[in-house]
Scaffold this active site. Structure first.
Site, PDB file in Angstrom:
ATOM      1  N   CYS A 174       0.812  -1.222   0.000  1.00  0.00           N
ATOM      2  CA  CYS A 174       0.000   0.000   0.000  1.00  0.00           C
ATOM      3  C   CYS A 174       0.844   1.270   0.000  1.00  0.00           C
ATOM      4  O   CYS A 174       0.641   2.175  -0.822  1.00  0.00           O
ATOM      5  CB  CYS A 174      -0.977  -0.015   1.168  1.00  0.00           C
ATOM      6  SG  CYS A 174      -0.193   0.019   2.812  1.00  0.00           S
ATOM      7  N   HIS A 177      -2.548   1.029   6.810  1.00  0.00           N
ATOM      8  CA  HIS A 177      -2.938   0.968   5.398  1.00  0.00           C
ATOM      9  C   HIS A 177      -3.181   2.372   4.869  1.00  0.00           C
ATOM     10  O   HIS A 177      -3.561   3.280   5.621  1.00  0.00           O
ATOM     11  CB  HIS A 177      -4.194   0.111   5.217  1.00  0.00           C
ATOM     12  CG  HIS A 177      -4.466  -0.227   3.781  1.00  0.00           C
ATOM     13  ND1 HIS A 177      -3.704  -1.120   3.073  1.00  0.00           N
ATOM     14  CD2 HIS A 177      -5.411   0.233   2.911  1.00  0.00           C
ATOM     15  CE1 HIS A 177      -4.160  -1.211   1.835  1.00  0.00           C
ATOM     16  NE2 HIS A 177      -5.185  -0.389   1.707  1.00  0.00           N
ATOM     17  N   HIS A 191      -5.836   1.738  -4.379  1.00  0.00           N
ATOM     18  CA  HIS A 191      -4.907   1.229  -3.369  1.00  0.00           C
ATOM     19  C   HIS A 191      -4.492  -0.194  -3.691  1.00  0.00           C
ATOM     20  O   HIS A 191      -5.089  -0.864  -4.531  1.00  0.00           O
ATOM     21  CB  HIS A 191      -5.546   1.297  -1.971  1.00  0.00           C
ATOM     22  CG  HIS A 191      -6.663   0.319  -1.753  1.00  0.00           C
ATOM     23  ND1 HIS A 191      -6.867  -0.326  -0.550  1.00  0.00           N
ATOM     24  CD2 HIS A 191      -7.648  -0.141  -2.573  1.00  0.00           C
ATOM     25  CE1 HIS A 191      -7.919  -1.116  -0.634  1.00  0.00           C
ATOM     26  NE2 HIS A 191      -8.410  -1.024  -1.845  1.00  0.00           N
TER      27      HIS A 191
END
Length: 390
Positions: free
Chosen positions: A305, A353, A365
């Site tokens: 990420c 994240h 993402h």
């Protein structure tokens, strides 16, 4: 005699029935023992439901995400320390060369002094070709003495500097070793979490896997509805801003007025400048859609990420740190309701994240192991906060 015969017959019948009675007693004892053992045995653990498996797997993936950020941080520290150690070792080698040069020069003067020191001044005068030659020799030796002192001072300086650099290099090597150990530990932690998640999923039947997929689709649908509501809210806000702008122009007699709605990205980042950068960020991010998530990866064929967000903003000329924990500290904090395309949205309490906001409540993402870079609602996970990189 008949009575005796009758007695013997009765006794014989009694003896024949005894084994049967013993067998029955033993059987009853065995049944009782088995019943007792069954009662004392620990009950088998019930198989977890699909919902429990999903919750556990999601939690393991989140823990793996946290461990991935630890890995990224340890890797970054290791690479930095390795560069530092290499520079120190290069400097130490150069310093050693200078030290050796000073040592050689000092040795030359020491040898010259030894040769001249064996002859007294009177003898030197007698052996000289002329008094002038003796005078020149004496002046040369005086100058050599001054130079010797300078060489000795330089040697001592070089030796102290070399010792200091060796000590610094040794300290950096120890720090590098610690960073490498942290890197290995983080890597093992990630691998353990992912292996446990794979094991749980592998135990599901085909029917259970289908139910799990249905649950995930339901969650995605809920997140999509929230994203659509966000998009509607943003559209209404833009319409309201435009209405106010037109009213302001009318109140000013048709003048140009001030555009209060078009520069929503204004402020410390500069609306037009930020929009231009964000366009490059989104263009890059969209070109990565479909590439696999791989923990610890930062492109170009795969990403985690924070690796994706770092690479996307680098395409716009902005260098972001490697981890989510450091990226969240860069730029201007913004509320979810004020998000602009290009902003970074962070998730979970541990900030493990991150995604790139693209508008309408959605982001691009790199989700998790086994998934590819994709567009998804920002409401699929609990939002921690957002930033607008400078």
């Amino acid at each position: 005699m008949p009575a005796l015969a009758s007695h013997r017959k009765t006794r014989s019948r009694t003896v024949k029935t005894s084994p049967a009675v013993g067998f029955t007693t033993a059987a009853l004892a065995s049944v009782t023992l088995l019943s007792t053992q069954s009662a004392n045995a620990a009950p088998a653990e019930p198989k977890p439901s699909v919902e429990e498996v999903q919750k556990k797997v999601d939690d393991l993936y989140r823990q793996a995400g946290t461990a991935t950020q630890k890995y990224n941080k340890a890797k970054e520290a290791t690479e930095e320390k390795r560069r530092e150690v290499d520079e120190l070792l290069d400097d130490a080698a150069k310093r050693t060369d200078k030290l050796n040069e000073s040592r050689r020069e000092l040795g030359t003067y020491a040898a010259a002094q030894y040769r001249t020191g064996a002859v007294t001044p009177t003898a030197a005068l007698l052996f000289a070709d002329s008094p002038q030659a003796y005078f020149d020799q004496t002046q040369l030796m005086d100058r050599m003495t001054d130079r010797q002192r300078s060489v000795i001072d330089d040697y001592e300086t070089q030796r102290a500097a070399a010792a200091e650099q060796r000590a610094e290099a040794t300290k950096s090597l120890e720090s590098l070793t610690r960073s490498q150990q942290a890197l290995r530990t983080s890597k093992q932690d990630v691998q353990a979490k992912l292996a446990e998640a794979r094991t749980l999923l592998s135990k599901l039947t085909a029917e259970e896997k289908a139910r799990l997929a249905a649950i995930e689709r339901k969650q995605e649908e809920e997140a999509r509805r929230k994203a659509e509501a966000k998009a509607k809210e943003e559209a209404e806000a833009r319409a309201e801003a435009e209405r106010r702008r037109q009213e302001q122009e009318q109140n000013q007699g048709g003048g140009t007025g001030t555009d209060t709605g078009s520069d929503t990205g204004s402020g410390s980042t500069g609306g037009a400048t930020y929009a231009a950068k964000a366009e490059k960020v989104l263009s890059f991010a969209r070109s990565q859609i479909g590439k696999p998530y791989v923990w610890g990866a930062s492109g170009p064929s795969s990403y985690d990420c924070s690796g994706l967000t770092q690479a996307a903003w680098k395409a716009a000329g902005v260098d972001l740190p490697r981890t989510t924990w450091d990226q969240v500290k860069v730029g201007q904090r913004v509320e979810t309701k004020d998000l602009l395309p290009g902003d970074l949205v962070f998730f979970y309490d541990d900030i493990s994240h991150v995604g790139i906001y693209i508008g309408d409540g959605k982001m691009i993402h790199a989700p998790k192991p086994g998934a590819n870079v994709r567009e998804e609602s920002i409401y699929y996970m609990p939002i921690y906060g957002s930033v607008r990189p400078a």
